[in-house]
Design an enzyme around this catalytic site. Structure first.
Site, PDB file in Angstrom:
ATOM      1  N   HIS A  12       1.048  -1.380   0.323  1.00 48.16           N
ATOM      2  CA  HIS A  12       0.192   0.529  -0.210  1.00 48.16           C
ATOM      3  C   HIS A  12       1.091   1.261   0.011  1.00 48.16           C
ATOM      4  CE1 HIS A  12      -3.558  -2.787   1.449  1.00 48.16           C
ATOM      5  NE2 HIS A  12      -1.991  -3.537   1.720  1.00 48.16           N
ATOM      6  N   SER A  18      13.602  21.058 -16.610  1.00 46.21           N
ATOM      7  CA  SER A  18      12.269  21.772 -16.751  1.00 46.21           C
ATOM      8  C   SER A  18      12.733  23.261 -17.208  1.00 46.21           C
ATOM      9  CB  SER A  18      11.802  22.061 -16.079  1.00 46.21           C
ATOM     10  OG  SER A  18      11.136  23.386 -15.301  1.00 46.21           O
ATOM     11  N   LYS A  64      14.696  21.563 -12.011  1.00 40.67           N
ATOM     12  CA  LYS A  64      14.090  20.450 -12.025  1.00 40.67           C
ATOM     13  C   LYS A  64      15.431  19.743 -12.877  1.00 40.67           C
ATOM     14  CE  LYS A  64      11.046  19.133 -11.186  1.00 40.67           C
ATOM     15  NZ  LYS A  64       9.027  19.774 -11.392  1.00 40.67           N
ATOM     16  N   GLU A  84       8.843   7.675 -17.003  1.00 38.99           N
ATOM     17  CA  GLU A  84       7.666   8.798 -16.921  1.00 38.99           C
ATOM     18  C   GLU A  84       6.366   8.097 -18.405  1.00 38.99           C
ATOM     19  OE1 GLU A  84       6.279  13.225 -15.201  1.00 38.99           O
ATOM     20  OE2 GLU A  84       9.029  12.918 -15.769  1.00 38.99           O
TER      21      GLU A  84
END
Ligand code: ARG
Length: 461
Positions: free
Chosen positions: A154, A275, A281, A288
């Site tokens: 979980h 970024s 970033k 992804e």
């Protein structure tokens, strides 16, 4: 006006554009050529064409293949598909002999053949890339063999494991994908050629011999089924979608672990992006994208399943639509596997962060309950006792392994000095010796097992 067979006008230009498939099925040229060479050989063996014509056909086809490879071949969309483009080019090149090639063959069994040859080749390719990925995972498992980390359920801290145990889990998963592909291969490995449009032909060719020529281990046993069947395409796309599923879960783990909140690992600059706005970033885009592309892989599966649904038996033109889904899934998974195999070895693993998280004494609450079980407490009761201790330690902000023995004794008189020994992650792991559990001994054995598995197995097996 010149009649063209049954038709007295040519296809409308928009109909041609709508129906052509050569803009995408040209990719099958290699298999189309190989299939036609084997077919010509069968025609010659049956005495339908001369040995001389067979030779001309084979040479002509090989020359066309070379032209295609070199990019000089001109594909003509008005010739509809890869099959008719190649056949027309052959007849242009060698004349009358070329006009005999399509004897006892239909594009229905021809496309089924091309697709099966293509899927067989791509299964071998995906298997080899899976193996590379597994080797990359194994390399990491060896390199970080002793690194402890919390195991999660979980996404909550659950019990201690090692990072290599996690990596070995991924290897197992991809091994199932490999075995699924081999199952798919067994059903793909059937020669459909000789089924004609749907009812074979009055001209008899030695299908078993064609199968041997083309490396098929079986020959289809019903001509209607042979031109109807795209199960192997559906199955292969399912296998690829499942590889996507697994890569997406691996991606998700790595993405989460690369956050500042976890800080377990860092992606190499070579596999990260910045970024356009925020200078600090560093984004795990490859993972992804892989997670995201899995959506398209499922889309392709749904597309092929829906295209096949409710189709009248034997060949229907709807089936031409199978290629977009198939090619896209193959391209997607091939590149995803390649990226992952290259990206994983470059991961930077932050041992201390992992070990620090793994030293959370709550991870050994289950071990404490099991200690009581070994002293005769029924597990449910032990579970409740330890639950109460955990609750109290949280309320008092005392780590579970620092609750004084006197306190512990209030929960169960069976808790004694030995309890202190429970809160040692290394010895907790060492006790987990059942097959599949993460004791260091087991892990060493698993690493050894995978070493010989991944080295010895034939890439195309
Ligand atoms: N382009 C077709 C396909 O991909 C080839 C078979 C065409 N057969 C036919 N009878 N029109 O399915």
């Amino acid at each position: 006006m010149v009649r063209k067979g049954r038709f007295n006008k040519p296809a409308a230009e928009i109909a041609q554009r709508y129906g052509e498939s050569v803009s995408f099925d040209w990719r099958l040229y290699r298999y189309d050529v190989t299939g036609s060479i084997a077919h010509a050989a069968a025609l010659a063996r049956a005495g339908i064409i001369t040995a001389e014509d067979r030779r001309k056909i084979e040479n002509g086809l090989r020359a066309i293949e070379k032209e295609i490879v070199s990019g000089k071949f001109e594909w003509d969309p008005s010739l509809e598909d890869v099959h008719m483009n190649i056949e027309a080019a052959l007849t242009n090149r060698i004349g009358a002999a070329g006009a005999n090639l399509h004897t006892a063959r239909s594009r229905n069994d021809q496309i089924a053949l091309d697709l099966r040859l293509y899927v067989k080749a791509e299964i071998a390719e995906v298997l080899s890339r899976l193996r590379h990925l597994q080797r990359a995972l194994l390399g990491l498992a060896e390199k970080h063999v002793d690194v402890l980390m919390p195991g999660y359920t979980h996404l909550q801290r659950a019990q201690p494991v090692t990072f290599s145990h996690y990596l070995l889990a991924q290897i197992e998963t991809f091994q199932r994908d490999a075995s699924r592909l081999r199952d798919c291969l067994a059903r793909t490995d059937v020669l459909p050629l000789g089924s004609g449009a749907l009812a074979g032909s009055t001209i008899l060719l030695d299908r078993e011999c064609i199968a041997r020529d083309l490396g098929f281990s079986r020959v289809s046993q019903n001509s209607i089924d042979a031109v109807s069947d795209r199960d192997f395409v559906c199955e292969f796309i399912f296998c690829l979608a499942t590889i996507g599923l697994h890569l997406s879960r691996l991606s998700e783990d790595l993405i989460i672990w690369s956050t500042s909140e976890f800080g377990f690992l860092e992606f190499s600059d070579a596999f990260s992006t910045g970024s356009s706005l925020m200078p600090q970033k560093k984004n795990p885009d490859m993972a992804e994208l892989t997670r995201g592309k899995t959506g398209r892989l499922y889309g392709n599966l749904m597309a092929i399943m829906t295209t096949m649904k409710g189709l009248a038996s034997s060949y229907n033109r709807d089936m031409q639509e199978d290629k977009h889904a198939l090619f896209d899934s193959v391209d997607t998974v091939r590149s995803a596997l390649e990226v992952f195999a290259a990206m994983l070895p470059e991961l930077k693993i932050y041992h201390e962060r992992m070990q620090a998280a793994a030293s959370d004494p709550n991870l050994l609450a289950t071990d404490l309950a099991e200690y009581l079980v070994k002293k005769g407490t029924p597990f449910r009761k032990a579970h409740a006792i330890v639950g109460n201790i955990v609750a109290q330690s949280a309320a008092n902000q005392i780590p579970l392994n620092q609750v004084p023995l006197a306190e512990l004794k209030k929960f169960s008189p069976l808790l004694d000095r030995e309890v202190a020994k429970i809160f040692n992650v290394s010895s907790a792991l060492a006790k987990r010796t059942a097959t599949g559990a993460p004791s260091p001994k087991n892990i060493a054995a698993q690493i050894k097992r995978w070493h010989s598995n991944l080295e010895l197995t034939d890439e195309s097996a």
